[in-house]
Design a protein around this motif. Structure first.
Motif, mmCIF file in Angstrom:
data_model
loop_
_atom_site.group_PDB
_atom_site.id
_atom_site.type_symbol
_atom_site.label_atom_id
_atom_site.label_comp_id
_atom_site.label_asym_id
_atom_site.label_seq_id
_atom_site.Cartn_x
_atom_site.Cartn_y
_atom_site.Cartn_z
ATOM 1 N N ARG A 1 9.100 9.332 -4.350
ATOM 2 C CA ARG A 1 7.653 9.440 -4.275
ATOM 3 C C ARG A 1 7.063 8.103 -3.810
ATOM 4 O O ARG A 1 7.738 7.078 -3.842
ATOM 5 C CB ARG A 1 7.080 9.788 -5.640
ATOM 6 N N ILE A 2 5.800 8.162 -3.391
ATOM 7 C CA ILE A 2 5.145 6.933 -2.938
ATOM 8 C C ILE A 2 5.204 5.867 -4.021
ATOM 9 O O ILE A 2 5.514 4.697 -3.762
ATOM 10 C CB ILE A 2 3.684 7.206 -2.537
ATOM 11 N N ASP A 3 4.908 6.265 -5.258
ATOM 12 C CA ASP A 3 4.857 5.287 -6.341
ATOM 13 C C ASP A 3 6.223 4.750 -6.735
ATOM 14 O O ASP A 3 6.322 3.814 -7.531
ATOM 15 C CB ASP A 3 4.152 5.878 -7.560
ATOM 16 N N ASP A 4 7.315 5.346 -6.203
ATOM 17 C CA ASP A 4 8.654 4.803 -6.418
ATOM 18 C C ASP A 4 8.929 3.632 -5.484
ATOM 19 O O ASP A 4 9.891 2.881 -5.690
ATOM 20 C CB ASP A 4 9.720 5.890 -6.193
ATOM 21 N N LEU A 5 8.106 3.498 -4.465
ATOM 22 C CA LEU A 5 8.280 2.424 -3.491
ATOM 23 C C LEU A 5 7.592 1.152 -3.982
ATOM 24 O O LEU A 5 6.679 1.212 -4.814
ATOM 25 C CB LEU A 5 7.678 2.846 -2.148
ATOM 26 N N PRO A 6 7.991 0.004 -3.474
ATOM 27 C CA PRO A 6 7.373 -1.263 -3.915
ATOM 28 C C PRO A 6 6.035 -1.516 -3.229
ATOM 29 O O PRO A 6 5.814 -2.568 -2.621
ATOM 30 C CB PRO A 6 8.421 -2.307 -3.532
ATOM 31 N N ILE A 7 5.107 -0.547 -3.336
ATOM 32 C CA ILE A 7 3.790 -0.717 -2.726
ATOM 33 C C ILE A 7 2.910 -1.595 -3.611
ATOM 34 O O ILE A 7 3.224 -1.840 -4.771
ATOM 35 C CB ILE A 7 3.093 0.656 -2.487
ATOM 36 N N ARG A 8 1.798 -2.030 -3.072
ATOM 37 C CA ARG A 8 0.874 -2.866 -3.835
ATOM 38 C C ARG A 8 0.285 -2.077 -4.992
ATOM 39 O O ARG A 8 0.011 -0.878 -4.883
ATOM 40 C CB ARG A 8 -0.251 -3.386 -2.927
ATOM 41 N N ASP A 9 0.035 -2.756 -6.089
ATOM 42 C CA ASP A 9 -0.436 -2.088 -7.307
ATOM 43 C C ASP A 9 -1.748 -1.340 -7.089
ATOM 44 O O ASP A 9 -1.943 -0.256 -7.644
ATOM 45 C CB ASP A 9 -0.609 -3.108 -8.442
ATOM 46 N N GLU A 10 -2.662 -1.899 -6.282
ATOM 47 C CA GLU A 10 -3.965 -1.265 -6.118
ATOM 48 C C GLU A 10 -3.888 0.032 -5.307
ATOM 49 O O GLU A 10 -4.867 0.786 -5.239
ATOM 50 C CB GLU A 10 -4.975 -2.224 -5.472
ATOM 51 N N LEU A 11 -2.731 0.310 -4.692
ATOM 52 C CA LEU A 11 -2.564 1.549 -3.941
ATOM 53 C C LEU A 11 -1.882 2.646 -4.754
ATOM 54 O O LEU A 11 -1.858 3.811 -4.345
ATOM 55 C CB LEU A 11 -1.741 1.300 -2.662
ATOM 56 N N ARG A 12 -1.349 2.296 -5.901
ATOM 57 C CA ARG A 12 -0.639 3.290 -6.715
ATOM 58 C C ARG A 12 -1.601 4.345 -7.256
ATOM 59 O O ARG A 12 -2.694 4.040 -7.707
ATOM 60 C CB ARG A 12 0.084 2.606 -7.877
ATOM 61 N N SER B 1 -11.238 -1.314 1.802
ATOM 62 C CA SER B 1 -11.238 -2.509 0.948
ATOM 63 C C SER B 1 -9.890 -2.659 0.259
ATOM 64 O O SER B 1 -9.275 -3.735 0.283
ATOM 65 C CB SER B 1 -12.362 -2.418 -0.089
ATOM 66 N N ARG B 2 -9.425 -1.574 -0.364
ATOM 67 C CA ARG B 2 -8.112 -1.639 -1.028
ATOM 68 C C ARG B 2 -7.015 -1.967 -0.027
ATOM 69 O O ARG B 2 -6.090 -2.740 -0.313
ATOM 70 C CB ARG B 2 -7.812 -0.309 -1.725
ATOM 71 N N GLY B 3 -7.099 -1.364 1.166
ATOM 72 C CA GLY B 3 -6.067 -1.596 2.168
ATOM 73 C C GLY B 3 -5.996 -3.031 2.652
ATOM 74 O O GLY B 3 -4.949 -3.477 3.122
ATOM 75 N N THR B 4 -7.095 -3.749 2.562
ATOM 76 C CA THR B 4 -7.114 -5.156 2.971
ATOM 77 C C THR B 4 -6.969 -6.102 1.783
ATOM 78 O O THR B 4 -7.130 -7.316 1.936
ATOM 79 C CB THR B 4 -8.428 -5.481 3.714
ATOM 80 N N GLY B 5 -6.685 -5.541 0.598
ATOM 81 C CA GLY B 5 -6.522 -6.380 -0.584
ATOM 82 C C GLY B 5 -7.830 -6.879 -1.158
ATOM 83 O O GLY B 5 -7.847 -7.824 -1.958
ATOM 84 N N THR B 6 -8.933 -6.251 -0.760
ATOM 85 C CA THR B 6 -10.259 -6.644 -1.247
ATOM 86 C C THR B 6 -10.586 -5.842 -2.498
ATOM 87 O O THR B 6 -10.475 -4.612 -2.501
ATOM 88 C CB THR B 6 -11.331 -6.361 -0.167
ATOM 89 N N GLY B 7 -10.992 -6.493 -3.547
ATOM 90 C CA GLY B 7 -11.384 -5.783 -4.756
ATOM 91 C C GLY B 7 -12.614 -4.929 -4.518
ATOM 92 O O GLY B 7 -13.534 -5.348 -3.809
#
Length: 371
Positions: free
Chosen positions: A3-14, A128-134
């Motif tokens: 699944r997507i969340d099994d991958l080492p993606i950024r926390d804000e994208l989970r 915003s999330r995709g660019t790491g912006t809160g």
């Protein structure tokens, strides 16, 4: 299965879902705010001519700075928005979403924040999330207008780096007055200062004039536009901004090299040659939009005043809420949009025939709700 969340993606994208609306094969599709009118034959022929000329040089990179296109976009804005801008004030990219992404890459990013007043265009939060912006969700009134005092307070407390103001707002259709925009701009400058992005994707459909003149003397204000809606060119993917020349210079620090293809530039230039014809379609859609507002109210629905090419209507508070109503309308062969605004749905203004089919469907829905 991974699944997507099994991958080492950024926390804000989970746990997040990608942006998108259902693409269903139904008779009447009024869910994505597309212009229902096909491009006229004369414009299609002109696109073919310009693309054929561009194809002869596809072995070369396109004009990196899209100077001719930006010049024509500036001329269009000057003519239609009543405020003179030049090529140095305008930047173009692959859809207004890429414009917003470049702005957030430049002025947002890790350790920085952006605020928008929701419900509003969901891509502001997603990019915003995709660019790491809160992301900070700001307040609105019950009637979906911006609560100026509450918004000023949120800006003062959070001191965001980017402020989004959407006018006309999506999905509600409400326009934002210049006094509100100026109040929030001043609040943003007092807090940080911050970049204020006025998203005018639906400006051509508004009862009110463009907010473009507000960029005068305000180097931290940006106006974002698109050719997807009024120009009937959703498949083109061409967006643009108007701002102080320093902002245009700044976004070029993050743009990908040669980001606008020769074919895209040629097609957009052809469309700009047919502005009068395309804006004639806009006038037809404005009349149909106003008819939808009136007819929906006669049928018995609550309707948010609209300055866009769509209408938000409700309320659906019974069993299943708005999603159940969405499904019942779909059962009648009409696809509208459920934007997850509790109790409300959104319908795009289509052709008169499409709008008639929609109105017939919601009349049946109202009968079912009353029985």
């Amino acid at each position: 299965m991974t699944r997507i969340d099994d991958l080492p993606i950024r926390d804000e994208l989970r746990g997040k879902s990608p942006y998108g609306a259902p693409q269903l094969d139904v008779a009447v599709r009024l869910n994505t705010n597309e212009n229902p009118y096909a491009l006229p034959d004369a414009l299609v022929d002109r696109i073919a001519e310009r693309v054929r000329d561009a194809a002869r040089e596809l072995n070369r990179y396109p004009d990196r700075d899209a100077v001719e296109l930006r010049t024509e976009l500036a001329r269009y804005l000057t003519r239609t928005a009543g405020y003179k801008v030049g090529v140095a004030n305008v930047w173009a990219a692959n859809g207004s979403n890429e414009v917003l992404q470049q702005l957030l890459q430049t002025f947002g990013g890790p350790g920085r924040t952006a605020i928008g007043f929701e419900p509003s265009y969901s891509m502001h939060a997603l990019i915003s999330r995709g660019t790491g912006t809160g992301w900070i969700s700001g307040p609105r009134n019950e009637d979906f207008t911006i609560d100026v005092a509450a918004a000023e307070k949120a800006i003062a407390e959070n001191r965001p780096d980017v402020v989004f103001i959407t006018s006309p707002n999506n999905p509600t259709g409400t326009a934002v007055g210049s006094d509100t925009v100026l109040a929030l701009y001043e609040a943003a400058q007092a807090a940080k200062p911050s970049l204020v992005v006025v998203d005018e994707a639906y400006a051509e459909f508004s009862h009110h004039p463009s907010l473009l003149p507000l960029i005068e003397g305000r180097p931290n204000m940006v106006l974002s536009r698109t050719m997807s809606k009024a120009f009937g060119a959703a498949g083109l993917r061409l967006g643009y901004l108007a701002a102080d020349p320093a902002v245009v210079d700044a976004v070029q620090l993050v743009r990908l090299p040669y980001h606008l293809s020769s074919v895209t530039q040629a097609t957009a230039l052809a469309a700009l040659e047919h502005t009068d014809t395309l804006l004639g379609y806009v006038e037809q859609l404005k009349a149909e939009r106003d008819r939808l507002v009136s007819e929906l109210r006669v049928i018995g629905f609550e309707v948010t005043d609209s300055d866009a090419n769509f209408v938000q209507f409700g309320r659906f508070d019974g069993p299943g809420g708005s999603h159940a109503a969405w499904q019942r309308i779909l059962d009648h062969g009409v696809l509208v949009r459920d934007n997850d605004v509790p109790g409300w749905l959104r319908v795009t203004a289509g052709t008169p025939e499409e709008n008639d089919a929609f109105l017939d469907a919601v009349r049946e829905l109202k009968k079912e709700q009353s029985s």
